[in-house]
Scaffold this motif. Structure first.
Motif, short mmCIF file in Angstrom:
data_model
loop_
_atom_site.label_atom_id
_atom_site.label_comp_id
_atom_site.label_asym_id
_atom_site.label_seq_id
_atom_site.Cartn_x
_atom_site.Cartn_y
_atom_site.Cartn_z
N MET A 1 0.84 -1.19 0.00
CA MET A 1 0.00 0.00 0.00
C MET A 1 0.87 1.24 0.00
SD MET A 1 -2.84 1.29 2.82
CE MET A 1 -4.15 0.27 2.17
N HIS A 2 0.41 2.28 -0.70
CA HIS A 2 1.13 3.55 -0.71
C HIS A 2 0.16 4.69 -0.40
CE1 HIS A 2 3.10 7.18 -2.26
NE2 HIS A 2 4.24 6.55 -2.00
N VAL A 3 0.54 5.55 0.56
CA VAL A 3 -0.27 6.71 0.95
C VAL A 3 0.66 7.92 1.00
CG1 VAL A 3 -1.94 5.34 2.23
CG2 VAL A 3 0.05 6.26 3.41
N PRO A 4 0.11 9.14 0.93
CA PRO A 4 0.97 10.32 0.84
C PRO A 4 1.62 10.78 2.14
CG PRO A 4 -1.34 10.96 0.75
CD PRO A 4 -1.30 9.47 0.68
N ILE A 5 1.02 10.51 3.30
CA ILE A 5 1.57 11.04 4.55
C ILE A 5 1.71 9.94 5.61
CG2 ILE A 5 0.76 13.40 4.17
CD1 ILE A 5 -1.57 12.84 6.00
N GLU A 6 2.65 10.16 6.51
CA GLU A 6 2.97 9.18 7.55
C GLU A 6 1.79 8.95 8.50
OE1 GLU A 6 6.47 8.29 10.85
OE2 GLU A 6 6.18 10.31 10.07
N ARG A 7 1.09 10.01 8.88
CA ARG A 7 -0.01 9.89 9.83
C ARG A 7 -1.08 8.95 9.31
NH1 ARG A 7 -0.23 9.81 14.83
NH2 ARG A 7 -1.32 7.89 14.39
N LEU A 8 -1.39 9.05 8.02
CA LEU A 8 -2.39 8.19 7.43
C LEU A 8 -1.91 6.74 7.40
CD1 LEU A 8 -5.09 7.84 6.02
CD2 LEU A 8 -4.00 8.49 3.87
N ALA A 9 -0.64 6.55 7.13
CA ALA A 9 -0.07 5.19 7.12
C ALA A 9 -0.21 4.54 8.49
CB ALA A 9 1.40 5.25 6.70
N ILE A 10 0.07 5.31 9.53
CA ILE A 10 -0.04 4.79 10.90
C ILE A 10 -1.49 4.47 11.25
CG2 ILE A 10 0.25 5.40 13.34
CD1 ILE A 10 2.66 7.10 12.47
N ASP A 11 -2.40 5.38 10.88
CA ASP A 11 -3.81 5.21 11.25
C ASP A 11 -4.46 4.01 10.57
OD1 ASP A 11 -3.66 7.39 12.89
OD2 ASP A 11 -4.56 8.79 11.47
N ILE A 12 -4.12 3.78 9.31
CA ILE A 12 -4.81 2.71 8.58
C ILE A 12 -4.18 1.35 8.85
CG2 ILE A 12 -3.46 2.75 6.43
CD1 ILE A 12 -6.19 2.57 4.96
N LYS A 13 -2.96 1.33 9.33
CA LYS A 13 -2.28 0.06 9.56
C LYS A 13 -3.03 -0.82 10.55
CE LYS A 13 1.40 -0.06 12.13
NZ LYS A 13 2.79 0.12 12.63
N GLU A 14 -3.55 -0.22 11.61
CA GLU A 14 -4.23 -1.01 12.64
C GLU A 14 -5.45 -1.74 12.08
OE1 GLU A 14 -6.35 -0.44 17.03
OE2 GLU A 14 -5.32 1.24 16.06
N GLY A 15 -6.27 -1.01 11.30
CA GLY A 15 -7.46 -1.64 10.74
C GLY A 15 -7.13 -2.75 9.78
N LEU A 16 -6.11 -2.56 8.96
CA LEU A 16 -5.72 -3.59 8.00
C LEU A 16 -5.14 -4.82 8.68
CD1 LEU A 16 -4.08 -1.37 5.22
CD2 LEU A 16 -6.32 -2.49 5.14
N CYS A 17 -4.33 -4.57 9.71
CA CYS A 17 -3.71 -5.70 10.41
C CYS A 17 -4.71 -6.51 11.23
CB CYS A 17 -2.58 -5.19 11.31
SG CYS A 17 -1.13 -4.58 10.41
N GLU A 18 -5.82 -5.89 11.61
CA GLU A 18 -6.86 -6.60 12.35
C GLU A 18 -7.85 -7.31 11.43
OE1 GLU A 18 -8.69 -3.73 14.85
OE2 GLU A 18 -7.06 -3.71 16.33
N SER A 19 -7.77 -7.07 10.14
CA SER A 19 -8.72 -7.64 9.18
C SER A 19 -8.44 -9.11 8.90
CB SER A 19 -8.68 -6.85 7.88
OG SER A 19 -9.36 -7.54 6.86
N LYS A 20 -9.43 -9.96 9.08
CA LYS A 20 -9.28 -11.39 8.78
C LYS A 20 -9.19 -11.62 7.27
CE LYS A 20 -11.73 -12.93 12.95
NZ LYS A 20 -12.90 -13.69 13.47
N VAL A 21 -9.89 -10.79 6.50
CA VAL A 21 -9.85 -10.93 5.05
C VAL A 21 -8.45 -10.61 4.53
CG1 VAL A 21 -10.72 -10.03 2.86
CG2 VAL A 21 -12.29 -10.42 4.76
N VAL A 22 -7.85 -9.53 5.02
CA VAL A 22 -6.50 -9.16 4.62
C VAL A 22 -5.50 -10.22 5.05
CG1 VAL A 22 -4.65 -7.47 4.92
CG2 VAL A 22 -7.00 -6.69 4.60
N ALA A 23 -5.65 -10.72 6.27
CA ALA A 23 -4.74 -11.76 6.78
C ALA A 23 -4.84 -13.03 5.94
CB ALA A 23 -5.08 -12.06 8.24
N LYS A 24 -6.04 -13.37 5.52
CA LYS A 24 -6.25 -14.59 4.74
C LYS A 24 -5.63 -14.48 3.36
CE LYS A 24 -9.99 -17.53 2.96
NZ LYS A 24 -11.48 -17.70 2.90
N GLN A 25 -5.72 -13.29 2.75
CA GLN A 25 -5.26 -13.14 1.38
C GLN A 25 -3.79 -12.72 1.27
OE1 GLN A 25 -7.75 -11.25 -1.46
NE2 GLN A 25 -9.66 -11.84 -0.48
#
Length: 235
Positions: A1-25
């Motif tokens: 994933m690529h985003v423009p700013i560090e704050r957004l990268a930090i904020d979205i990481k938690e939701g993605l890492c907790e996702s079972k769908v993302v973990a599965k794929q």
């Protein structure tokens, strides 16, 4: 994933890492951030990122949608850029800006916080080196600096809640309507589960933001729960 700013990268990481769908794929998540347009172009041209936050015009220029099958998942609303002051209505002339402390964003791909104000200065024949420019990492930081008197004027979009601290009599538009950024997913297959999961994670992140702008999203996928109900084993 690529985003423009560090704050957004930090904020979205938690939701993605907790996702079972993302973990599965995928099994793990890698997030790169950077406001440099050349870096974003490299990610798009080579199809490096599975998910990227970008502008539609950049996608079209690189033909990334047809070349790498990037498809929009969710997008932010269109907006207008303004010069915003705390004490007076800004004037679009050269003399006005020369003795002002001006707050801009420190990432060059932001149209409202970086590109358009600098274009305005160029049109007014102002040398950037002659200006007292103070850079901030986010639009919220710009507003805080303006409210505290650390800068005299900022360049940003106008939020509904800005009226609490500032006056809409003290804003001046500096550009026409700007097309909002969109989140794109590289889809070689009709990966509906992943598209809907990303839409859900990004929507949840947007709802947690203080700015009303980020809560106004256009969703490109109709995601519903399965109409089928499965019963457990019957004894």
């Amino acid at each position: 994933m690529h985003v423009p700013i560090e704050r957004l990268a930090i904020d979205i990481k938690e939701g993605l890492c907790e996702s079972k769908v993302v973990a599965k794929q995928y099994g793990h998540v890698e997030i790169y951030w950077g406001g440099n347009l050349a870096e974003q172009i490299e990610f798009l041209a080579k199809g490096v990122a599975d998910v990227i936050l970008s502008k539609e015009n950049v996608m079209q220029a690189l033909m990334a949608e047809s070349t790498h099958n990037y498809r929009p998942i969710i997008g932010y609303q269109n907006y207008t850029a303004f010069f915003i002051s705390n004490k007076e209505k800004p004037k679009l002339n050269k003399a006005y800006f020369l003795d002002k402390r001006i707050g801009l964003l420190d990432y060059p791909t932001s149209r409202s916080g970086h590109i358009l104000p600098k274009q305005a200065f160029k049109q007014l024949d102002i040398d950037l080196d002659a200006l007292d420019i103070v850079y901030a990492s986010t639009h919220t930081s710009l507003r805080d600096k303006l409210a505290k008197g650390e800068v005299d004027i900022i360049s940003s979009y106008w939020r509904k809640d800005d009226q609490v601290r500032f006056s809409n009599n003290y804003i001046v538009p500096i550009g026409g309507e700007i097309v909002g950024s969109r989140w794109f997913l590289k889809m070689n297959d009709e990966n509906i589960d992943l598209a809907c999961e990303l839409q859900s994670v990004i929507s949840a992140l947007a709802r947690s933001q203080s700015s009303s702008y980020f809560k106004s999203l256009q969703q490109y996928w109709q995601c519903e729960k399965s109409p089928y109900h499965f019963l457990g084993e019957q004894v």
